[in-house]
Structures are given as structure tokens and as C-alpha cells.
Design an enzyme around this catalytic site. Structure first.
Site, PDB file in Angstrom:
ATOM      1  N   ASN A 147      -2.113  -9.747  -4.155  1.00 48.12           N
ATOM      2  CA  ASN A 147      -2.642 -10.535  -3.040  1.00 48.12           C
ATOM      3  C   ASN A 147      -4.174 -10.483  -2.968  1.00 48.12           C
ATOM      4  O   ASN A 147      -4.756 -10.796  -1.940  1.00 48.12           O
ATOM      5  CB  ASN A 147      -2.008 -10.090  -1.709  1.00 48.12           C
ATOM      6  CG  ASN A 147      -2.156  -8.609  -1.456  1.00 48.12           C
ATOM      7  OD1 ASN A 147      -2.966  -7.949  -2.091  1.00 48.12           O
ATOM      8  ND2 ASN A 147      -1.381  -8.082  -0.523  1.00 48.12           N
ATOM      9  N   ARG A 285      -9.922  -1.918   5.186  1.00 50.70           N
ATOM     10  CA  ARG A 285      -9.157  -1.021   6.057  1.00 50.70           C
ATOM     11  C   ARG A 285     -10.006  -0.727   7.284  1.00 50.70           C
ATOM     12  O   ARG A 285     -11.229  -0.512   7.192  1.00 50.70           O
ATOM     13  CB  ARG A 285      -8.800   0.293   5.349  1.00 50.70           C
ATOM     14  CG  ARG A 285      -7.683   0.164   4.328  1.00 50.70           C
ATOM     15  CD  ARG A 285      -6.343  -0.233   4.956  1.00 50.70           C
ATOM     16  NE  ARG A 285      -5.288  -0.413   3.964  1.00 50.70           N
ATOM     17  CZ  ARG A 285      -4.937  -1.585   3.432  1.00 50.70           C
ATOM     18  NH1 ARG A 285      -5.568  -2.688   3.780  1.00 50.70           N
ATOM     19  NH2 ARG A 285      -3.954  -1.669   2.562  1.00 50.70           N
ATOM     20  N   GLN A 314      -1.651   0.386  13.108  1.00 48.20           N
ATOM     21  CA  GLN A 314      -0.968  -0.902  13.005  1.00 48.20           C
ATOM     22  C   GLN A 314       0.500  -0.694  13.293  1.00 48.20           C
ATOM     23  O   GLN A 314       1.084   0.204  12.698  1.00 48.20           O
ATOM     24  CB  GLN A 314      -1.173  -1.506  11.616  1.00 48.20           C
ATOM     25  CG  GLN A 314      -2.600  -1.975  11.430  1.00 48.20           C
ATOM     26  CD  GLN A 314      -2.828  -2.786  10.167  1.00 48.20           C
ATOM     27  OE1 GLN A 314      -3.903  -3.256   9.923  1.00 48.20           O
ATOM     28  NE2 GLN A 314      -1.823  -2.955   9.342  1.00 48.20           N
ATOM     29  N   HIS A 333      -2.769  -8.221  10.613  1.00 49.00           N
ATOM     30  CA  HIS A 333      -2.915  -7.940   9.179  1.00 49.00           C
ATOM     31  C   HIS A 333      -2.070  -8.925   8.357  1.00 49.00           C
ATOM     32  O   HIS A 333      -0.921  -8.650   8.025  1.00 49.00           O
ATOM     33  CB  HIS A 333      -2.464  -6.497   8.914  1.00 49.00           C
ATOM     34  CG  HIS A 333      -2.894  -5.978   7.587  1.00 49.00           C
ATOM     35  ND1 HIS A 333      -2.946  -4.643   7.296  1.00 49.00           N
ATOM     36  CD2 HIS A 333      -3.308  -6.610   6.459  1.00 49.00           C
ATOM     37  CE1 HIS A 333      -3.352  -4.472   6.054  1.00 49.00           C
ATOM     38  NE2 HIS A 333      -3.579  -5.648   5.523  1.00 49.00           N
TER      39      HIS A 333
HETATM   40  P1  NDP Z   1      -9.906  -2.841  -6.546  1.00 46.42           P
HETATM   41  O1  NDP Z   1      -9.387  -1.493  -6.915  1.00 46.42           O
HETATM   42  O2  NDP Z   1      -9.856  -3.947  -7.514  1.00 46.42           O
HETATM   43  O3  NDP Z   1     -11.402  -2.729  -6.068  1.00 46.42           O
HETATM   44  C1  NDP Z   1     -11.846  -1.728  -5.261  1.00 46.42           C
HETATM   45  C2  NDP Z   1     -13.292  -1.514  -5.613  1.00 46.42           C
HETATM   46  O4  NDP Z   1     -13.820  -0.606  -4.662  1.00 46.42           O
HETATM   47  C3  NDP Z   1     -13.500  -0.926  -6.985  1.00 46.42           C
HETATM   48  O5  NDP Z   1     -14.439  -1.725  -7.672  1.00 46.42           O
HETATM   49  C4  NDP Z   1     -14.069   0.442  -6.666  1.00 46.42           C
HETATM   50  O6  NDP Z   1     -15.068   0.867  -7.524  1.00 46.42           O
HETATM   51  C5  NDP Z   1     -14.745   0.183  -5.361  1.00 46.42           C
HETATM   52  N1  NDP Z   1     -15.061   1.385  -4.617  1.00 46.42           N
HETATM   53  C6  NDP Z   1     -14.292   2.461  -4.408  1.00 46.42           C
HETATM   54  N2  NDP Z   1     -14.957   3.355  -3.666  1.00 46.42           N
HETATM   55  C7  NDP Z   1     -16.163   2.810  -3.396  1.00 46.42           C
HETATM   56  C8  NDP Z   1     -17.286   3.254  -2.681  1.00 46.42           C
HETATM   57  N3  NDP Z   1     -17.295   4.458  -2.107  1.00 46.42           N
HETATM   58  N4  NDP Z   1     -18.373   2.446  -2.601  1.00 46.42           N
HETATM   59  C9  NDP Z   1     -18.379   1.239  -3.214  1.00 46.42           C
HETATM   60  N5  NDP Z   1     -17.313   0.775  -3.914  1.00 46.42           N
HETATM   61  C10 NDP Z   1     -16.232   1.551  -3.993  1.00 46.42           C
HETATM   62  O7  NDP Z   1      -9.126  -3.214  -5.188  1.00 46.42           O
HETATM   63  P2  NDP Z   1      -8.940  -4.633  -4.523  1.00 46.42           P
HETATM   64  O8  NDP Z   1     -10.202  -5.387  -4.631  1.00 46.42           O
HETATM   65  O9  NDP Z   1      -7.691  -5.257  -5.006  1.00 46.42           O
HETATM   66  O10 NDP Z   1      -8.672  -4.193  -3.019  1.00 46.42           O
HETATM   67  C11 NDP Z   1      -9.675  -3.503  -2.277  1.00 46.42           C
HETATM   68  C12 NDP Z   1      -9.081  -3.006  -0.978  1.00 46.42           C
HETATM   69  O11 NDP Z   1      -8.767  -4.114  -0.158  1.00 46.42           O
HETATM   70  C13 NDP Z   1      -7.754  -2.258  -1.127  1.00 46.42           C
HETATM   71  O12 NDP Z   1      -7.945  -0.903  -1.438  1.00 46.42           O
HETATM   72  C14 NDP Z   1      -7.122  -2.443   0.220  1.00 46.42           C
HETATM   73  O13 NDP Z   1      -7.528  -1.400   1.088  1.00 46.42           O
HETATM   74  C15 NDP Z   1      -7.706  -3.746   0.714  1.00 46.42           C
HETATM   75  N6  NDP Z   1      -6.686  -4.804   0.707  1.00 46.42           N
HETATM   76  C16 NDP Z   1      -6.431  -5.436   1.884  1.00 46.42           C
HETATM   77  C17 NDP Z   1      -5.435  -6.371   1.950  1.00 46.42           C
HETATM   78  C18 NDP Z   1      -5.152  -7.089   3.214  1.00 46.42           C
HETATM   79  O14 NDP Z   1      -4.066  -7.660   3.345  1.00 46.42           O
HETATM   80  N7  NDP Z   1      -6.063  -7.130   4.162  1.00 46.42           N
HETATM   81  C19 NDP Z   1      -4.607  -6.699   0.779  1.00 46.42           C
HETATM   82  C20 NDP Z   1      -5.064  -6.067  -0.429  1.00 46.42           C
HETATM   83  C21 NDP Z   1      -6.024  -5.124  -0.440  1.00 46.42           C
HETATM   84  P3  NDP Z   1     -14.879   1.258  -9.044  1.00 46.42           P
HETATM   85  O15 NDP Z   1     -13.545   0.781  -9.455  1.00 46.42           O
HETATM   86  O16 NDP Z   1     -16.020   0.542  -9.681  1.00 46.42           O
HETATM   87  O17 NDP Z   1     -14.975   2.728  -9.079  1.00 46.42           O
END
Ligand code: NDP
Length: 386
Positions: A147, A285, A314, A333
Site C-alpha cells: 500500500n 505513525r 487507534q 487510518h
Molecule cells: P520503507 O521501509 O520503504 O521506507 C522507510 C524509510 O525510512 C527508509 O528509507 C528508512 O531509511 C527511513 N528511515 C528509517 N529511520 C529513519 C530515520 N530515523 N530518519 C530518516 N529516515 C529513516 O517504508 P515505507 O515507505 O513503505 O513506509 C514507511 C512507513 O509508513 C511505514 O513504516 C509505516 O509506519 C507507514 N505506513 C503507513 C501506512 C498508512 O496506512 N498510513 C501504510 C504503510 C506504511 P533507510 O532504509 O535508508 O535506512
């Protein structure tokens, strides 16, 4: 034989749908970057139908029951004596969703003596205590990418809706009014603004790509830098931290996982460094921001708007202050649970179960915790406290 305990949100208030607004979904075989969409051996549901609610059962019942497994589906997840707590002690598998999270706390994991697999039918496994899962040898898996684009579209929608003052203007129409001044006194173009994302993973990068044609200036911060070619293509400005980035931005979108590094990141201190009148969009989140600090910033005018779809806890209680704070564009959500996303996360959940029940490895990209450590996607995106 396994007992699968599945926690899903309630059916619509007027009952499980018998008809739908559209007849089909576009076929998505691969995501950006090449990962294939879920590839279960079969599915027993109609893509485009409501699968994420209790009666939708993620389309899993006949698959599991034909193979002799037990499926228990409930939305009753909180409070003393909930069905979830009653069914948990002998469950082998728990399936839950971030939209209606069955919080798998350390206490619950300790009480779930049989638990071997916790599946997130979606993305974001922070409702599972990952330290406890590691300690108890529980595998945690999620349907990575299912998603991500859905959420990115929601972010774009919320960005435009806040900046252009869409929701209050729509309310004027619903109320029978026509005061143009009321509508436009807080309405701007996005064009030319500086937009920054905290994290440029699947969602963050998809947001950047979708916003680029609006002729905005794009910024990002992440633990790892994007390839130079991507930075050049989108004209991205990289910042080493959120603190370095946000003072430059008119719009900030949060797309990082909730983990110890990001919890409480947007408190009074960081919000005070943003431009007065900036917009903050958080579909990642809720606990990444300090809820009270966001409300204060909206009331003082430090933030011109806040939108997102993630709350804590939630479901949000009826008197949650975010329901009534000024200039917000919150939804429940829902961004990652549109019917399009449901078809993918139901298929992905089935793919994970098929693999696990047959003793085959789960795709690395779906793994968050395995073998007593962060694994796969989890090892890349999360951190734990121990
Ligand atoms: P990804 O794992 O593709 O991307 C997450 C990114 O966050 C990675 O690039 C990671 O960095 C980066 N990251 C982690 N920690 C940090 C930090 N401290 N500072 C800066 N960047 C950081 O996940 P998605 O993009 O698929 O999803 C992201 C989040 O969105 C999920 O974890 C979830 O909580 C939320 N989400 C919400 C949904 C909703 O329905 N509202 C649905 C799906 C997701 P790197 O990998 O470079 O280390």
C-alpha cells in the site's frame, strides 16, 4: 494444524457491501523498483471487494479451513476479556493491520505460548513489540509495498487539500454558503513551495516523484542517501537530519517507520524551527509527533495545517483533541486500506501463510523479524532498543 487469529476492522455500519462503486481494479504486477506484487498460489476473493473488514476475512477462510487449519476473525481487540486476549494463548499465527492494530505487547507475546508468526496485513509492524518478538523467537512479516503507493497518493491529496484550503471550502458548500472570502483567506498555490520528506523509502520517494510535476522544490532526509541519478532527476536537496531540513520547508511530510530513532521526533523544539505557517503531513505513525505539541503549533499559527491518518491509540477516542484542533485535515487510518490496497495485502498475507505453513522461506522483502533478529526489510528499516 495451525490456529490463525486475525484481527480486522468492523464491517461498514450499514452492513457488508453487496455492490461496489467500480467493477474492476487495474492490474499491478510490479511495483516501482521491480519488486513483484504478491504471488500467492491462488486467491479465493474478488479483487476490489472489501477484504480488510471482519466479514471480508482477508479472503482466507476457505484456503485455511480446507487445509485443516482454524481461522478466528474478530474486531474485538482491546479491553479486559477481549476476544483477541481470549483467543491468543493457543494461537500459532496472529494477523493484524495497522488500521485497527491488535497491539502485540511484550505481555501479550509472553501470554501467547504458541505464537510463531505475526503477520501485518499492510505495512508498519510497530504494533508488535519487536524486542519481545525477537526474544520469543516470533517471526514478524509484513506485505511490503502493498500500500506504499496508496499512502503516497493520500499524502499528495492531503498536501494539496491543506495548502489550497479544500476541506473548509467544501464545508461552505455543504452548509449552503458562498462566502468566497471565507474559503480563500487561507488558500495558496503549492507551486514554488519547498516540500521535504522525512524518509525517502518506498512511500517517501513515491511522494517526491508525484509532487515533482507541481514545480515545487524538493528536499529529503533519510538514513541512507538516494542514488545520485535520482537526486539529479528530481532536483532533490539532501539534508543530514530532520532538524537540518525542516527550517527550509513550507510542507513537511513524514514517511519514516516508528522506531526508537523517530519516536517523538516532532516535538515543541523541532516544530519551533519550522517556517511559521508550514504544513505538516504525517501518514507514517502518530507517535513520531508529540500530539499536544502539534495542537499547540496549530493554535499558535506556527503550523498552518496538519493532516494525516495515523493516531494513537487507534481507534482514536471520540474526544481525541485532534478531532477538534484547528486547521487539520485528518482522516481515520485509511490511506493504506483502499480497496486497491486490500487486494494486494490480502494476496500478500496469503502468500506469507502459504510459505510459512509449507515450511518454505517467506520472501526476504516481507520479513521484519526472523530467527531472533531483525531480518529482511526489518533489518533495513527498523532499530530495536536492545
Ligand atoms: P520503507 O521501509 O520503504 O521506507 C522507510 C524509510 O525510512 C527508509 O528509507 C528508512 O531509511 C527511513 N528511515 C528509517 N529511520 C529513519 C530515520 N530515523 N530518519 C530518516 N529516515 C529513516 O517504508 P515505507 O515507505 O513503505 O513506509 C514507511 C512507513 O509508513 C511505514 O513504516 C509505516 O509506519 C507507514 N505506513 C503507513 C501506512 C498508512 O496506512 N498510513 C501504510 C504503510 C506504511 P533507510 O532504509 O535508508 O535506512
Amino acid at each position: 494444524m495451525a490456529k490463525v487469529l486475525c484481527v480486522l476492522y468492523d464491517d461498514p455500519t450499514d452492513g457488508y457491501p453487496t455492490t461496489y462503486a467500480r467493477d474492476d481494479l487495474p492490474a499491478i504486477g510490479r511495483y516501482p523498483g521491480g519488486q513483484t506484487a504478491p504471488t500467492p498460489e491462488a486467491i479465493d476473493f474478488t479483487p476490489g471487494h472489501l477484504l480488510g473488514s471482519v466479514s471480508g476475512e482477508l479472503g482466507l477462510r476457505s484456503f485455511l479451513e480446507k487445509a485443516g487449519h482454524t481461522l478466528v476473525v474478530t474486531s474485538d481487540k482491546d479491553g479486559d476479556g477481549s476476544v483477541f486476549d481470549r483467543e491468543l494463548p493457543d494461537a500459532d499465527v496472529v494477523i493484524s493491520q495497522p488500521f485497527w492494530p491488535a497491539y502485540l505487547t511484550a505481555e501479550r507475546i509472553a501470554a501467547a505460548g504458541n505464537l510463531k508468526l505475526a503477520v501485518t496485513a499492510g505495512i508498519g509492524s510497530d504494533h508488535v513489540d519487536l524486542d519481545a518478538a525477537i526474544a520469543h523467537g516470533v517471526t514478524v512479516a509484513a506485505v511490503t509495498y502493498c500500500n506504499s503507493i496508496s499512502v503516497a497518493e493520500h499524502v499528495v491529496m492531503m498536501t494539496l487539500s491543506l495548502v489550497r484550503n479544500y476541506l473548509p471550502s467544501h464545508q461552505v458548500v455543504l452548509d449552503g454558503g458562498w462566502n468566497i472570502g471565507d474559503c480563500v483567506a487561507r488558500s495558496y498555490d503549492l507551486e514554488g513551495m519547498h516540500v521535504g520528506t522525512v524518509a525517502a523509502g518506498r512511500i517517501g520517494l513515491a511522494v517526491l516523484r508525484r509532487l515533482a510535476p507541481f514545480d515545487v522544490k524538493l528536499h529529503y532526509t533519510d538514513r541512507h542517501r538516494l542514488p545520485e541519478a535520482v537526486e539529479r532527476e528530481l532536483g532533490l536537496v539532501f539534508h543530514a537530519s530532520a532538524a537540518e531540513m525542516v527550517p527550509h520547508c513550507d510542507v513537511v511530510t513524514v514517511n519514516a517507520p516508528l522506531h526508537p530513532e523517530t519516536e517523538g521526533l516532532f516535538g515543541d523544539e523541532l516544530l519551533a524551527t519550522m517556517k511559521r505557517g508550514a504544513y505538516l503531513i504525517n501518514t507514517a505513525r502518530a507517535k513520531i509527533v508529540d500530539g499536544d505539541a502539534v495542537e499547540r503549533a496549530l493554535c499558535s499559527g506556527q503550523l498552518a495545517g496538519y493532516a494525516g491518518d495515523v493516531w494513537y491509540p487507534q481507534p482514536a477516542p471520540a474526544d481525541h483533541p485532534w478531532r477538534t484542533m484547528p486547521h487539520h485535515g485528518m482522516t481515520p487510518h485509511i490511506s493504506g486500506s483502499c480497496l486497491s490496497a486490500q487486494a494486494r495485502y490480502a494476496a500478500g498475507t496469503r502468500e506469507i501463510l502459504e510459505a510459512w505453513l509449507a515450511g518454505r522461506p517467506i520472501r526476504d522483502e516481507y520479513l521484519i523479524v526472523d530467527g531472533g533478529a531483525l531480518a529482511g526489510t526489518g533489518a533495513h528499516s527498523y532499530s530495536v532498543t536492545k
